[in-house]
Design an enzyme around this catalytic site. Structure first.
Site, PDB file in Angstrom:
ATOM      1  N   LYS A 122       0.840  -1.204   0.000  1.00 12.01           N
ATOM      2  CA  LYS A 122       0.000   0.000   0.000  1.00 12.01           C
ATOM      3  C   LYS A 122       0.877   1.258   0.000  1.00 12.01           C
ATOM      4  O   LYS A 122       0.596   2.220  -0.707  1.00 12.01           O
ATOM      5  CB  LYS A 122      -0.932  -0.008   1.220  1.00 12.01           C
ATOM      6  CG  LYS A 122      -2.058  -1.026   1.070  1.00 12.01           C
ATOM      7  CD  LYS A 122      -2.841  -1.264   2.350  1.00 12.01           C
ATOM      8  CE  LYS A 122      -3.797  -2.437   2.154  1.00 12.01           C
ATOM      9  NZ  LYS A 122      -4.527  -2.818   3.356  1.00 12.01           N
ATOM     10  N   ASP A 147     -11.075   2.895   3.921  1.00  9.25           N
ATOM     11  CA  ASP A 147     -11.341   1.461   3.740  1.00  9.25           C
ATOM     12  C   ASP A 147     -12.838   1.205   3.525  1.00  9.25           C
ATOM     13  O   ASP A 147     -13.239   0.134   3.090  1.00  9.25           O
ATOM     14  CB  ASP A 147     -10.894   0.685   5.000  1.00  9.25           C
ATOM     15  CG  ASP A 147      -9.607  -0.081   4.778  1.00  9.25           C
ATOM     16  OD1 ASP A 147      -9.251  -0.311   3.605  1.00  9.25           O
ATOM     17  OD2 ASP A 147      -8.965  -0.460   5.777  1.00  9.25           O
ATOM     18  N   GLN A 159      -4.523  -1.693   9.600  1.00  9.63           N
ATOM     19  CA  GLN A 159      -4.384  -3.001   8.948  1.00  9.63           C
ATOM     20  C   GLN A 159      -4.967  -4.095   9.851  1.00  9.63           C
ATOM     21  O   GLN A 159      -4.591  -4.232  11.004  1.00  9.63           O
ATOM     22  CB  GLN A 159      -2.896  -3.274   8.649  1.00  9.63           C
ATOM     23  CG  GLN A 159      -2.650  -4.538   7.850  1.00  9.63           C
ATOM     24  CD  GLN A 159      -3.266  -4.487   6.444  1.00  9.63           C
ATOM     25  OE1 GLN A 159      -3.159  -3.488   5.740  1.00  9.63           O
ATOM     26  NE2 GLN A 159      -3.926  -5.564   6.048  1.00  9.63           N
TER      27      GLN A 159
END
Ligand code: NAP
Length: 282
Positions: A53, A120, A97
């Site tokens: 990422k 997200d 994460q």
């Protein structure tokens, strides 16, 4: 005839090239999109996802900050860090994460992120907006899947979509997004009876189970579109999907490979959401 491959890798490269130009423009206007990634503990898979990422951000000029924390950190300390990022004007997107250590409640952490920075698309407010079809940050993997289907001009309206899997991050939202595109959606999961008779009716089959080579050709209707979300590491070290690719491609009309399919699109949609967040903030 063998299925046409929907290459997430190629589509992602094309989209990231366009995003680079958007970032240049935003910077000229005085805004540098910023993403904060929080990594807790030393899970090698999480570390490699985070690295990918960050590299993707760097490649298109998005500012990224990695915040690493020991897996002994308390939920309170983590939430405090998120509150600070919520207030930080250089950060437009915040990503924690997953998975988190067992002593930390995932949902409490997700809800600590302000919805405006939830790139997200996991915050209940953003999920709710997605459900009612309002503009919002869409969860990256499902969003990427819809983009892949659209990229081939495949019509979704009126099609029977079968989704195998009902997780909050993939199965449920991908079904919802395809419903928003006017497909007729059926979900299958571990308690589904006679799953094969259902998947055999699918015009578009989305497989998000997390079991290597789980779906063979016998589950697939002739000329169906097959989207393989699974990422499984074999003992040989090789990555493979949930679908038996070699036999499925002889039945399907379109198919996504693993690797090089849904994976690269997930990160691309994260970049998209981060740029969107920066635009809204500008
Ligand atoms: P998950 O939370 O473990 O969910 C798996 C789903 O599969 C559950 O809904 C489960 O049903 C269902 N299932 C399990 N065994 C089944 C069976 N025998 N028959 C039918 N359904 C069954 O996994 P996830 O987070 O959704 O991820 C799924 C896969 O996608 C994993 O391989 C993951 O690594 C991959 N993934 C890839 C990306 C990407 O960017 N490419 C992103 C996210 C995830 P129940 O609900 O009944 O337990």
């Amino acid at each position: 005839m063998t299925a046409e491959v929907i290459s997430g890798k190629e589509l992602a490269a094309q989209k990231r090239e366009e995003m680079k130009q958007e970032v240049i423009k935003l910077k000229q206007e005085g805004t540098t999109p910023g993403l904060a990634v929080i990594l807790i503990g030393n899970n090698p898979a999480s570390r490699s996802y985070v690295k990918a990422k960050q590299k993707a951000c760097e490649d298109i000029g998005v500012h990224s900050v990695l915040i690493e924390m020991e897996d002994t950190i308390s939920e309170q300390q983590l939430v405090k860090e998120i509150y600070a990022l919520n207030e930080d004007d250089s950060i437009h997107g915040i990503l924690v994460q997953l998975p988190l250590p067992n002593h930390i409640q995932e949902q409490a952490v997700i809800e600590a992120i302000v919805p405006e920075k939830d790139v997200d698309g996991f915050h209940p407010i953003n999920i709710g907006k997605m459900m009612i079809g309002e503009e919002t940050f869409l969860p990256c993997t499902p969003f990427g899947i819809v983009e892949m289907i659209k990229s081939k001009g495949i019509k979704m309206a009126g099609k029977h979509v079968v989704v195998i899997g009902r997780s909050n991050i993939v199965g449920k939202p991908v079904g919802q997004l395809l419903l928003n595109e006017h497909a007729t959606v059926t979900y299958c999961h571990s308690r589904t009876n006679d799953m094969k008779s259902i998947t055999q009716q699918a015009d578009i089959l989305v497989v998000a189970v997390g079991k290597a080579n789980f779906i063979g050709a016998e589950y697939i209707k002739k000329d169906a579109v097959v989207i393989d979300v699974g990422v499984n590491r074999l003992d040989t070290g090789k990555l493979c999907g949930d679908v038996k690719y070699e036999e499925a491609k002889e039945v399907a009309s379109f198919i996504t490979p693993v690797p090089g399919g849904v994976g690269p699109m997930t990160i691309t949609m994260l970049l998209h959401n981060t740029i969107e967040a920066a635009k809204r903030h500008a």
